[in-house]
Motif scaffolding. Structure first.
Motif, PDB file in Angstrom:
ATOM      1  N   MET A   1      10.214  -8.208 -19.310  1.00  0.00           N
ATOM      2  CA  MET A   1       9.949  -6.570 -18.813  1.00  0.00           C
ATOM      3  C   MET A   1      10.424  -5.708 -19.661  1.00  0.00           C
ATOM      4  N   ARG A   2      11.456  -5.869 -20.235  1.00  0.00           N
ATOM      5  CA  ARG A   2      11.875  -4.854 -21.222  1.00  0.00           C
ATOM      6  C   ARG A   2      11.120  -4.677 -22.191  1.00  0.00           C
ATOM      7  N   ALA A   3      10.741  -5.711 -22.901  1.00  0.00           N
ATOM      8  CA  ALA A   3       9.833  -5.635 -23.913  1.00  0.00           C
ATOM      9  C   ALA A   3       8.401  -5.096 -23.589  1.00  0.00           C
ATOM     10  N   ALA A   4       7.758  -5.550 -22.307  1.00  0.00           N
ATOM     11  CA  ALA A   4       6.617  -4.883 -22.055  1.00  0.00           C
ATOM     12  C   ALA A   4       6.746  -3.362 -21.749  1.00  0.00           C
ATOM     13  N   ILE A   5       7.940  -3.044 -21.219  1.00  0.00           N
ATOM     14  CA  ILE A   5       8.256  -1.419 -21.074  1.00  0.00           C
ATOM     15  C   ILE A   5       8.054  -0.684 -22.539  1.00  0.00           C
ATOM     16  N   ALA A   6       8.895  -1.248 -23.338  1.00  0.00           N
ATOM     17  CA  ALA A   6       8.828  -0.902 -24.812  1.00  0.00           C
ATOM     18  C   ALA A   6       7.551  -0.575 -25.353  1.00  0.00           C
ATOM     19  N   LEU A   7       6.700  -1.656 -25.191  1.00  0.00           N
ATOM     20  CA  LEU A   7       5.485  -1.817 -25.874  1.00  0.00           C
ATOM     21  C   LEU A   7       4.526  -0.722 -25.431  1.00  0.00           C
ATOM     22  N   THR A  16      -4.837  -6.008 -26.837  1.00  0.00           N
ATOM     23  CA  THR A  16      -4.833  -7.241 -26.185  1.00  0.00           C
ATOM     24  C   THR A  16      -3.555  -7.600 -25.653  1.00  0.00           C
ATOM     25  N   ILE A  17      -2.532  -6.857 -26.092  1.00  0.00           N
ATOM     26  CA  ILE A  17      -1.260  -6.779 -25.491  1.00  0.00           C
ATOM     27  C   ILE A  17      -1.232  -5.945 -24.141  1.00  0.00           C
ATOM     28  N   LEU A  18      -1.701  -4.796 -24.210  1.00  0.00           N
ATOM     29  CA  LEU A  18      -1.984  -3.761 -23.287  1.00  0.00           C
ATOM     30  C   LEU A  18      -2.529  -4.649 -21.877  1.00  0.00           C
ATOM     31  N   LEU A  19      -3.836  -5.228 -22.420  1.00  0.00           N
ATOM     32  CA  LEU A  19      -4.534  -6.152 -21.121  1.00  0.00           C
ATOM     33  C   LEU A  19      -3.921  -7.108 -20.757  1.00  0.00           C
ATOM     34  N   ASP A  20      -2.937  -7.754 -21.677  1.00  0.00           N
ATOM     35  CA  ASP A  20      -2.036  -8.856 -21.011  1.00  0.00           C
ATOM     36  C   ASP A  20      -1.013  -8.322 -20.051  1.00  0.00           C
ATOM     37  N   ILE A  21      -0.468  -7.294 -20.557  1.00  0.00           N
ATOM     38  CA  ILE A  21       0.668  -6.628 -19.486  1.00  0.00           C
ATOM     39  C   ILE A  21      -0.064  -6.250 -18.174  1.00  0.00           C
ATOM     40  N   LEU A  22      -1.142  -5.850 -18.316  1.00  0.00           N
ATOM     41  CA  LEU A  22      -1.927  -5.421 -17.053  1.00  0.00           C
ATOM     42  C   LEU A  22      -2.310  -6.627 -16.330  1.00  0.00           C
ATOM     43  N   GLY A  31       1.899  -1.468 -13.525  1.00  0.00           N
ATOM     44  CA  GLY A  31       0.574  -1.185 -13.319  1.00  0.00           C
ATOM     45  C   GLY A  31       0.240   0.118 -13.740  1.00  0.00           C
ATOM     46  N   ALA A  32       0.814   1.233 -13.046  1.00  0.00           N
ATOM     47  CA  ALA A  32       0.438   2.540 -13.269  1.00  0.00           C
ATOM     48  C   ALA A  32       0.602   2.926 -14.708  1.00  0.00           C
ATOM     49  N   SER A  33       1.633   2.668 -14.894  1.00  0.00           N
ATOM     50  CA  SER A  33       1.911   2.876 -16.560  1.00  0.00           C
ATOM     51  C   SER A  33       1.028   2.462 -17.701  1.00  0.00           C
TER      52      SER A  33
END
Length: 146
Positions: A1-7, A16-22, A31-33
């Protein structure tokens, strides 16, 4: 989660990374961010990626896809957004209507008129979104038409 927030906070994160996070972390508070970042991206592959997400089993992902497609300015999304007006979830139908108002693609007019006439008793938010889309296209609304 911390890595995703930082990314998400980085401007150079690959799409591709943003889409994977979504896809995987939207319901864990990201979701909102993630949507906010996607709304401000102009990647060439973004419309295609969002069109694919219109078939997601997750209503939030479908709603985000509609929002991002509306902002994209890509009229190739029009027919896909028109299809989403029949989505079982009100939030997705509403998002599709507002997305169509942003695209302002005149090819949507006949289907918008048909949907508006057919959805008079739908949720107020959906009717409002359809009205907004029609008004954005300069279509006068006949409230008495059946």
């Amino acid at each position: 989660m911390r890595a995703a927030i930082a990314l998400i906070a980085r401007s150079d994160v690959p799409l591709t990374i943003l889409l994977d996070i979504l896809d995987t972390l939207a319901h864990r508070g990201l979701g909102a961010s993630t949507e906010k970042v996607l709304l401000n991206r102009a990647d060439v592959d973004l419309p295609c990626a969002m069109i694919a997400r219109l078939d997601s089993p997750d209503q939030f992902i479908r709603e985000v896809a509609c929002n991002v497609l509306g902002r994209s300015g890509d009229s190739a999304a029009t027919r896909h957004l028109l299809r989403m007006i029949d989505d079982p979830q009100m939030t997705v139908r509403r998002a599709a209507g507002f997305a169509l108002s942003q695209l302002k693609d005149a090819s949507a007019i006949p289907e918008l008129k048909r949907q508006f006439a057919a959805r008079r008793n739908d949720d107020t938010n959906v009717v409002w979104a359809l009205q907004t889309a029609m008004q954005a296209l300069g279509v006068s609304i006949d409230y008495d038409a059946k």
